[in-house]
Motif scaffolding. Structure first.
Motif, PDB file in Angstrom:
ATOM      1  N   ASN A 136       0.788  -0.594   0.215  1.00  0.00           N
ATOM      2  CA  ASN A 136      -0.338  -0.411  -0.234  1.00  0.00           C
ATOM      3  C   ASN A 136       1.467   1.381  -0.019  1.00  0.00           C
ATOM      4  OD1 ASN A 136      -2.948  -1.255  -0.239  1.00  0.00           O
ATOM      5  ND2 ASN A 136      -2.049  -1.637   2.050  1.00  0.00           N
ATOM      6  N   VAL A 137       0.558   2.030  -0.956  1.00  0.00           N
ATOM      7  CA  VAL A 137       1.045   3.377  -0.873  1.00  0.00           C
ATOM      8  C   VAL A 137       0.355   4.579   0.442  1.00  0.00           C
ATOM      9  CG1 VAL A 137       2.583   5.055  -2.303  1.00  0.00           C
ATOM     10  CG2 VAL A 137       1.973   2.819  -3.259  1.00  0.00           C
ATOM     11  N   GLY A 138       0.825   5.495   0.895  1.00  0.00           N
ATOM     12  CA  GLY A 138       0.729   6.576   1.792  1.00  0.00           C
ATOM     13  C   GLY A 138       0.988   5.814   2.860  1.00  0.00           C
ATOM     14  N   ARG A 139       1.239   7.283   3.540  1.00  0.00           N
ATOM     15  CA  ARG A 139       1.946   6.381   5.196  1.00  0.00           C
ATOM     16  C   ARG A 139       0.145   5.853   6.055  1.00  0.00           C
ATOM     17  NH1 ARG A 139       6.342   7.477   7.396  1.00  0.00           N
ATOM     18  NH2 ARG A 139       7.968   8.497   5.847  1.00  0.00           N
ATOM     19  N   VAL A 140      -0.218   6.973   5.872  1.00  0.00           N
ATOM     20  CA  VAL A 140      -1.455   5.998   6.205  1.00  0.00           C
ATOM     21  C   VAL A 140      -2.971   5.499   6.232  1.00  0.00           C
ATOM     22  CG1 VAL A 140      -4.142   7.265   7.249  1.00  0.00           C
ATOM     23  CG2 VAL A 140      -2.083   8.566   7.876  1.00  0.00           C
ATOM     24  N   ASN A 141      -3.038   4.712   6.270  1.00  0.00           N
ATOM     25  CA  ASN A 141      -3.869   3.288   5.172  1.00  0.00           C
ATOM     26  C   ASN A 141      -4.874   3.358   5.802  1.00  0.00           C
ATOM     27  OD1 ASN A 141      -2.446   2.658   2.892  1.00  0.00           O
ATOM     28  ND2 ASN A 141      -0.812   2.263   4.166  1.00  0.00           N
ATOM     29  N   ILE A 142      -5.945   3.101   5.029  1.00  0.00           N
ATOM     30  CA  ILE A 142      -8.011   2.921   5.639  1.00  0.00           C
ATOM     31  C   ILE A 142      -7.950   0.623   4.846  1.00  0.00           C
ATOM     32  CG2 ILE A 142      -9.772   2.851   5.042  1.00  0.00           C
ATOM     33  CD1 ILE A 142      -8.023   5.179   5.865  1.00  0.00           C
ATOM     34  N   GLU A 143      -8.324  -0.079   5.754  1.00  0.00           N
ATOM     35  CA  GLU A 143      -8.276  -1.101   5.595  1.00  0.00           C
ATOM     36  C   GLU A 143     -10.461  -0.935   5.775  1.00  0.00           C
ATOM     37  OE1 GLU A 143      -8.161  -5.616   6.987  1.00  0.00           O
ATOM     38  OE2 GLU A 143      -7.221  -3.967   7.939  1.00  0.00           O
ATOM     39  N   ARG A 165     -10.742   0.367   9.076  1.00  0.00           N
ATOM     40  CA  ARG A 165      -9.237   0.789  10.061  1.00  0.00           C
ATOM     41  C   ARG A 165      -8.837   1.728   9.696  1.00  0.00           C
ATOM     42  NH1 ARG A 165      -8.556  -5.587  12.133  1.00  0.00           N
ATOM     43  NH2 ARG A 165     -10.583  -5.961  13.226  1.00  0.00           N
ATOM     44  N   ILE A 166      -8.277   2.405  10.146  1.00  0.00           N
ATOM     45  CA  ILE A 166      -7.194   3.338  10.175  1.00  0.00           C
ATOM     46  C   ILE A 166      -5.470   3.178  10.611  1.00  0.00           C
ATOM     47  CG2 ILE A 166      -6.343   5.729  10.486  1.00  0.00           C
ATOM     48  CD1 ILE A 166      -9.263   6.550  10.696  1.00  0.00           C
ATOM     49  N   SER A 167      -4.765   2.864  10.308  1.00  0.00           N
ATOM     50  CA  SER A 167      -3.657   2.850  10.283  1.00  0.00           C
ATOM     51  C   SER A 167      -2.302   3.472   9.886  1.00  0.00           C
ATOM     52  CB  SER A 167      -2.721   0.975   9.731  1.00  0.00           C
ATOM     53  OG  SER A 167      -2.450   1.222   8.353  1.00  0.00           O
ATOM     54  N   GLU A 168      -1.131   3.680  10.739  1.00  0.00           N
ATOM     55  CA  GLU A 168      -0.364   4.428  10.251  1.00  0.00           C
ATOM     56  C   GLU A 168       0.873   4.491  10.718  1.00  0.00           C
ATOM     57  OE1 GLU A 168       0.652   9.294  11.922  1.00  0.00           O
ATOM     58  OE2 GLU A 168      -0.320   8.346  12.891  1.00  0.00           O
ATOM     59  N   GLY A 169       1.966   4.610   9.333  1.00  0.00           N
ATOM     60  CA  GLY A 169       3.528   4.036   9.602  1.00  0.00           C
ATOM     61  C   GLY A 169       3.291   2.488   9.541  1.00  0.00           C
ATOM     62  N   GLY A 170       2.257   1.340   9.470  1.00  0.00           N
ATOM     63  CA  GLY A 170       1.499   0.293   9.380  1.00  0.00           C
ATOM     64  C   GLY A 170       1.057   0.390  10.307  1.00  0.00           C
ATOM     65  N   VAL A 171       0.652   0.741  11.356  1.00  0.00           N
ATOM     66  CA  VAL A 171       0.483   0.739  13.090  1.00  0.00           C
ATOM     67  C   VAL A 171      -1.367   0.504  12.668  1.00  0.00           C
ATOM     68  CG1 VAL A 171       0.731   0.914  15.721  1.00  0.00           C
ATOM     69  CG2 VAL A 171       3.084   0.881  13.916  1.00  0.00           C
ATOM     70  N   THR A 215      -9.172  10.098   9.427  1.00  0.00           N
ATOM     71  CA  THR A 215      -7.754  10.900   9.775  1.00  0.00           C
ATOM     72  C   THR A 215      -6.605  10.053  11.307  1.00  0.00           C
ATOM     73  OG1 THR A 215      -8.410  12.291   8.973  1.00  0.00           O
ATOM     74  CG2 THR A 215      -6.296  13.002  10.480  1.00  0.00           C
ATOM     75  N   PRO A 216      -5.498   9.741  11.402  1.00  0.00           N
ATOM     76  CA  PRO A 216      -5.239   9.045  13.155  1.00  0.00           C
ATOM     77  C   PRO A 216      -5.389  10.532  13.697  1.00  0.00           C
ATOM     78  CG  PRO A 216      -3.957   8.118  11.463  1.00  0.00           C
ATOM     79  CD  PRO A 216      -4.843   9.987  10.832  1.00  0.00           C
ATOM     80  N   PRO A 217      -5.728  10.211  14.897  1.00  0.00           N
ATOM     81  CA  PRO A 217      -5.520  10.407  15.952  1.00  0.00           C
ATOM     82  C   PRO A 217      -4.481  11.415  16.287  1.00  0.00           C
ATOM     83  CG  PRO A 217      -5.014   8.708  17.503  1.00  0.00           C
ATOM     84  CD  PRO A 217      -5.164   8.262  15.625  1.00  0.00           C
ATOM     85  N   GLY A 218      -4.494  12.946  16.017  1.00  0.00           N
ATOM     86  CA  GLY A 218      -3.235  13.817  16.643  1.00  0.00           C
ATOM     87  C   GLY A 218      -2.666  14.321  15.005  1.00  0.00           C
TER      88      GLY A 218
END
Length: 738
Positions: A136-143, A165-171, A215-218
């Protein structure tokens, strides 16, 4: 698999065994990245020596967020010849790496998903890693957790839950916020829980695109994903007007055309086209004939002479497992298609004013144009040579002259006259996959492949041949069709959802597994009435539209349903034996051809037993017909030309040595496209036992080729010469210039 889009199918008789490696492990650094960041992709667990090579190459493409193919890397090259630009670096520790920036690598922006595999430079024989790897391309990914499909078909007024689900940097993140857009209008927003964001769309009454932005928190970064909703329309049941056939039906009114599609088991079909900007509405839903189940739609408001394009969007609300609910295909009866894969590489000098492929679409589209100017035929009633008098020249347009097109052949018509041939047999010119091919990987049997020229130029070639007393025969592959074929894709097994696959168990045209031992492509079921109708309609088109004088039917051993074994191998012994079902169906196809053209040439490449072939050779022979059988005599003639000690019995070059044949219906030949060139083998393996007559000497070898011609072509009955055999062509058929 994306590489199938670029496969060049060169040799019908070449047996290639899969050499995939399934032990590859992939990583990317950094693990999460944006499209404009440099990344390094590394693979381990690949053993190049298993492919007989020391280097491996990256093969890459990119997709939308739902896994739909968009485009290849700009430097992939071809499947048989990867570019050096994409050779992976050997790190010396069992790993191979490649560094890239996605936007530069793909020459695009808006990249959502990357697909990669590793392969040998020449990937023939599936020298590649499996399965494909995706990043996946992008630091923020949606599944999406719900829905699980990227395309939904819903009744009007339905509700649809969304869990993401939202992940940022794979987390995976907790909390955060979301917005949901329907056709770009904000319809929902809120705060996510853990691990899911949840909302429900209610009372959905129109088709549209659902776009979820998270959008991830913060964080100031966001990611998005989308899926499509199609509202199931009411299909109008209305009788198909009399006289209409599958495909495009033009009439006297150039502002109208009627499309007809056979799609049993499908709930509804939309026509997506240039005239509706590929955004079909309820007015573009095809009607259904209550007696035949055929779908049809009259298109109005067309402009005479204006090029339009279209696809069928075919919907199945309850597909069998592994099959898609929506397939977008060109018309199976297309007479001209545009391809995003092949068209960019067609020279403008060969096909001037080639219509542009519609932006934003995927896979082939069909060309529709009312008010076309009919070709002005100079010869309207060609007097064909008798079957027994035929001297056929088998020709591959691609390799005949420098420009590789029909004009080259027109310009050389005197060459054929001076050879005293009276028929030219063209290897398949129907729309095939890729541009450089022998043509047996046919995708659209009724469309002319554009790499050789325009339909008008092809008609000119036929007309010029007829003006010079030369018949035109087309090689046609009705045993099979390849993966881009709409009738394969409308009923396909596509568990990975990439839009490609073999026939599913409910396919009414194709067998899941071949029912004979010579499998290639997807195997037609010739016991199906739909398949028979398709074959007959295609034959009708080429005879009536192009005045084709005959067909050489490729691989007729495959026209049986009796010799499958539930694998892709089939039963060899059964395939070689007499099969009544293929005797009957092939006679039926011959009858149809003769109904259209009383003097039509019917030629089978069967290469079987006399016991079966005599059924066709003698069929309606008393009426001056009879089916001509390919008579391969390569081995004994080559033993003669090489001066070696193998079998040199050439009696079967004529029909009298074929048991039960009552007339000259064997097209005998020493050489064809399916065999290694005789001159090549003369120079490589000819006898050198007599120093004064060394067959490996060029002049001696050529003199023996002349002698071969004298004791083959001069035998009574139809004969064939293979492309440049008359010149002593010494290049192996495996020669590749690049």
């Amino acid at each position: 698999m994306k590489y199938l889009l670029h496969t060049i199918f060169l040799l019908l008789g070449l047996n290639v065994f899969s050499q995939t490696q399934d032990t590859a492990t992939w990583t990317v650094n950094p693990p999460a990245f944006d499209e404009d960041e440099e990344i390094t992709i590394t693979v381990s667990g690949v053993v190049p020596s298993l492919w007989g090579v020391s280097d491996i190459y990256l093969w890459a493409w990119h997709e939308d967020e739902n896994g739909n193919y968009i485009d290849d890397s700009t430097d992939n090259g071809t499947w048989t010849n990867s570019t050096e630009v994409q050779k992976m670096t050997n790190n010396g520790d069992g790993t191979f790496s490649y560094t890239l920036t996605p936007t530069t690598f793909y020459g695009a922006t808006g990249i959502k998903r990357m697909g990669v595999l590793a392969k040998a430079k020449d990937g023939t024989g599936d020298k590649k890693t499996v399965p494909d790897k995706h990043f996946n391309v992008g630091r923020v990914n949606i599944e999406f957790i719900e829905p699980t499909e990227s395309q939904l078909i819903l009744p009007s007024g339905s509700n649809q839950d969304i869990r993401a689900r939202i992940s940022e940097g794979g987390v995976l993140t907790g909390g955060g916020s979301y917005e949901v857009y329907y056709n770009d209008a904000l319809v929902a927003s809120g705060t996510c829980g853990f691990p899911n964001c949840f909302t429900t769309l209610t009372n959905i009454t129109e088709s549209g695109t659902v776009r979820f932005v998270g959008t991830p928190p913060g964080s100031s970064d966001s990611g998005e994903a989308s899926f499509e909703i199609y509202i199931e329309p009411t299909v109008v049941e209305e009788a198909l007007p009399n006289g209409l056939v599958d495909g495009i039906n033009y009439g006297p009114d150039d502002t109208r055309a009627t499309l007809v599609l056979t799609a049993p088991g499908k709930e509804f079909v939309q026509v997506a086209a240039s005239w509706n900007n590929y955004n079909p509405s309820n007015s573009d839903v095809m009607k259904r004939d209550p007696s035949t189940g055929k779908y049809w739609l009259e298109i109005t408001g067309l402009t005479s002479g204006q090029v339009e394009t279209y696809q069928y969007w075919v919907f199945d609300t309850n597909p069998i497992a592994g099959s898609p609910s929506l397939v977008k295909v060109a018309d199976p009866y297309s007479t001209l298609v545009l391809s995003p894969f092949d068209d960019p590489f067609i020279p403008a000098s060969t096909f001037p004013n080639l219509p542009p492929y519609p932006v934003g679409q995927e896979r082939e589209v069909t060309v529709l144009q009312t008010g076309q100017t009919p070709y002005n035929w100079q010869v309207t009633n060609f007097n064909k040579p008798k079957e027994e008098d035929l001297i056929v020249y088998e020709l591959l347009v691609r390799d005949f002259d420098a420009d590789r097109n029909y004009q080259d052949i027109i310009d050389r018509i005197d060459y054929f006259k001076n050879l005293n041939v009276n028929a030219i047999e063209l290897m398949p010119v129907m729309e095939f996959e890729g541009n450089e091919s022998w043509g047996y990987n046919t995708a659209f049997h009724m469309a002319l492949d554009k790499f050789y020229g325009t339909p008008e130029k092809f008609k000119e070639l036929i007309d010029v041949c007829h003006q010079n007393g030369i018949a035109v025969i087309l090689d046609i592959a009705f045993n099979h069709a390849f993966g881009r074929n709409p009738m394969v894709r409308m009923w396909m097994d596509d568990p990975d959802g990439d839009g490609w696959g073999g026939p599913s168990t409910d396919n009414p045209y194709f067998n899941v597994f071949p029912t004979h031992a010579f499998s290639v492509g997807n195997d037609f079921d010739h016991s199906s009435q739909l398949t028979k109708d398709y074959v007959k309609n295609v034959v009708t088109y080429w005879i009536e539209e192009f005045k084709i004088d005959g067909f050489r039917w490729d691989l007729t051993k495959g026209f049986t349903q009796n010799c499958g074994d539930g694998t892709f191998d089939g039963n060899f012994g059964c395939t070689q034996n007499y099969q009544q079902d293929r005797v009957d169906v092939l006679k039926e196809y011959a009858d149809h051809s003769w109904l259209l053209d009383d003097d039509h040439y019917v030629i089978f490449e069967h290469l079987g037993s006399d016991n079966e072939e005599k059924e066709w050779a003698n069929y309606r022979l008393g009426e001056g017909k009879g089916i001509m059988m390919w008579g391969k005599m390569t081995d004994p003639y080559n033993e003669l030309t090489m001066g070696q000690n193998g079998n040199k019995d050439i009696n079967r070059i004529g029909h009298k040595s074929h048991t039960g044949f009552n007339g000259p219906r064997v097209i005998g030949y020493p050489e064809s496209h399916d065999e290694e060139r005789i001159m090549y083998k003369n120079l490589q393996f000819g006898s050198s036992s007599n120093p004064s007559h060394d067959v490996k000497d060029l002049d001696v070898a050529l003199s023996r080729m002349s002698a071969m011609a004298a004791v083959s072509v001069m035998v009574p009955g139809p004969k064939m010469i293979w492309h440049f055999g008359e010149l002593g062509m010494e290049n192996s058929i495996f020669t590749c210039q690049n």
